[in-house]
Design a protein around this motif. Structure first.
Motif, PDB file in Angstrom:
ATOM      1  N   ARG A 132       0.796  -1.228   0.000  1.00 52.52           N
ATOM      2  CA  ARG A 132       0.000   0.000   0.000  1.00 52.52           C
ATOM      3  C   ARG A 132       0.829   1.280   0.000  1.00 52.52           C
ATOM      4  N   TYR A 133       1.874   1.340   0.791  1.00 53.84           N
ATOM      5  CA  TYR A 133       2.700   2.550   0.873  1.00 53.84           C
ATOM      6  C   TYR A 133       3.951   2.464  -0.001  1.00 53.84           C
ATOM      7  N   ILE A 134       4.131   1.351  -0.663  1.00 55.61           N
ATOM      8  CA  ILE A 134       5.358   1.129  -1.440  1.00 55.61           C
ATOM      9  C   ILE A 134       5.138   1.414  -2.915  1.00 55.61           C
ATOM     10  N   GLY A 135       4.012   0.954  -3.427  1.00 55.26           N
ATOM     11  CA  GLY A 135       3.724   1.188  -4.827  1.00 55.26           C
ATOM     12  C   GLY A 135       3.664  -0.102  -5.616  1.00 55.26           C
TER      13      GLY A 135
ATOM     14  N   ALA B 204      10.067   6.769   4.471  1.00 60.04           N
ATOM     15  CA  ALA B 204       8.742   6.163   4.316  1.00 60.04           C
ATOM     16  C   ALA B 204       7.763   7.299   4.056  1.00 60.04           C
ATOM     17  N   LEU B 205       6.668   6.988   3.429  1.00 63.14           N
ATOM     18  CA  LEU B 205       5.641   8.009   3.242  1.00 63.14           C
ATOM     19  C   LEU B 205       5.181   8.509   4.611  1.00 63.14           C
ATOM     20  N   VAL B 206       4.919   9.796   4.713  1.00 65.79           N
ATOM     21  CA  VAL B 206       4.491  10.359   5.996  1.00 65.79           C
ATOM     22  C   VAL B 206       3.213   9.694   6.501  1.00 65.79           C
ATOM     23  N   THR B 207       2.407   9.170   5.595  1.00 71.01           N
ATOM     24  CA  THR B 207       1.169   8.504   5.983  1.00 71.01           C
ATOM     25  C   THR B 207       1.399   7.089   6.524  1.00 71.01           C
TER      26      THR B 207
ATOM     27  N   TYR C 184       4.367   9.774  -6.117  1.00 70.23           N
ATOM     28  CA  TYR C 184       3.587   9.596  -4.889  1.00 70.23           C
ATOM     29  C   TYR C 184       2.860  10.891  -4.549  1.00 70.23           C
ATOM     30  N   ALA C 185       1.625  10.775  -4.107  1.00 70.71           N
ATOM     31  CA  ALA C 185       0.856  11.956  -3.703  1.00 70.71           C
ATOM     32  C   ALA C 185       1.338  12.490  -2.361  1.00 70.71           C
ATOM     33  N   ASP C 186       1.728  11.579  -1.479  1.00 69.91           N
ATOM     34  CA  ASP C 186       2.192  11.977  -0.143  1.00 69.91           C
ATOM     35  C   ASP C 186       3.710  12.145  -0.142  1.00 69.91           C
ATOM     36  N   PRO C 187       4.219  13.081   0.662  1.00 74.68           N
ATOM     37  CA  PRO C 187       5.673  13.231   0.754  1.00 74.68           C
ATOM     38  C   PRO C 187       6.290  12.101   1.569  1.00 74.68           C
ATOM     39  N   GLY C 188       7.588  11.965   1.425  1.00 76.41           N
ATOM     40  CA  GLY C 188       8.340  11.018   2.224  1.00 76.41           C
ATOM     41  C   GLY C 188       8.882  11.690   3.464  1.00 76.41           C
ATOM     42  N   ALA C 189       8.988  10.943   4.537  1.00 71.75           N
ATOM     43  CA  ALA C 189       9.618  11.403   5.773  1.00 71.75           C
ATOM     44  C   ALA C 189      10.996  10.754   5.824  1.00 71.75           C
TER      45      ALA C 189
END
Length: 190
Positions: free
Chosen positions: A41-44, A149-152, A176-181
């Motif tokens: 889900r968060y990897i793509g 990792a994505l901030v989400t 990615y829509a969300d930024p990475g942390a």
């Protein structure tokens, strides 16, 4: 620090970290892991489509084992021998988005992990990533351990925090829509 690499890197109370052998069984386990949409889900959409493709991926990982604790390590439950997922330490510039993140130094090692859904919430990622981070920073040639990792993906960033990495900044990740942390633990801090 190179040389012959043992199949088993380390054992904790519950887990064993071992090399991926490139067998059909190991490759099939990776295929199964990445086939779970919740795991990815968060990897793509970066899963491969066959056991043969995962055998080839394991072959690509072989050079990482030359400098322990570097490598992509199968995380096995000691009691059952089941593969729960994997954890890695590798040169940060190997990340597919290293230039976007700003990871250009071979002296920085990236920490990463992926686990089956049934293994989530049991502390396995923290249990095996912590010793890898400490071992990496014990090498005088390593200046930092980094992760993204994505901030989400709060579960993943929480593991980074538990093993001592500190939030550094957000970064835009292409696609990615969300930024990475971005998290880091430098040798000076470790």
């Amino acid at each position: 620090m190179g040389g012959v690499v043992s199949e088993v890197l380390l054992e904790t109370e519950r887990l064993r970290l071992r090399r991926f052998a490139g067998t059909d069984a190991d490759a099939a386990r990776l295929l199964e892991l990445d086939a779970d949409p919740e795991v990815m889900r968060y990897i793509g959409p970066f899963a491969r489509e066959s056991v043969a493709a995962y055998r080839e991926l394991i072959r690509v990982w072989l050079p990482f084992y030359e400098n322990p604790p570097g490598g992509v390590w199968a995380v096995e439950e000691r009691a059952t021998g089941d593969i729960l997922g994997w954890v890695f330490v590798r040169p940060a510039p190997f990340h597919r988005m290293a230039s976007a993140i700003g990871w250009t130094r071979d002296t920085e090692l990236e920490l990463g992990y992926r686990f089956r859904r049934a293994a989530w919430g049991h502390g396995y990622a923290t249990e095996c990533a912590g010793p890898l981070v400490r071992a990496a920073l014990a090498n005088p040639a390593v200046t930092a351990v980094v992760a993204v990792a994505l901030v989400t993906n709060r579960a993943s960033t929480r593991v980074m925090e538990k093993v001592g990495l500190r939030y550094q900044r957000q970064v835009e990740l292409p696609g990615y829509a969300d930024p990475g942390a971005v998290y880091v633990l430098s040798r000076a801090e470790g």
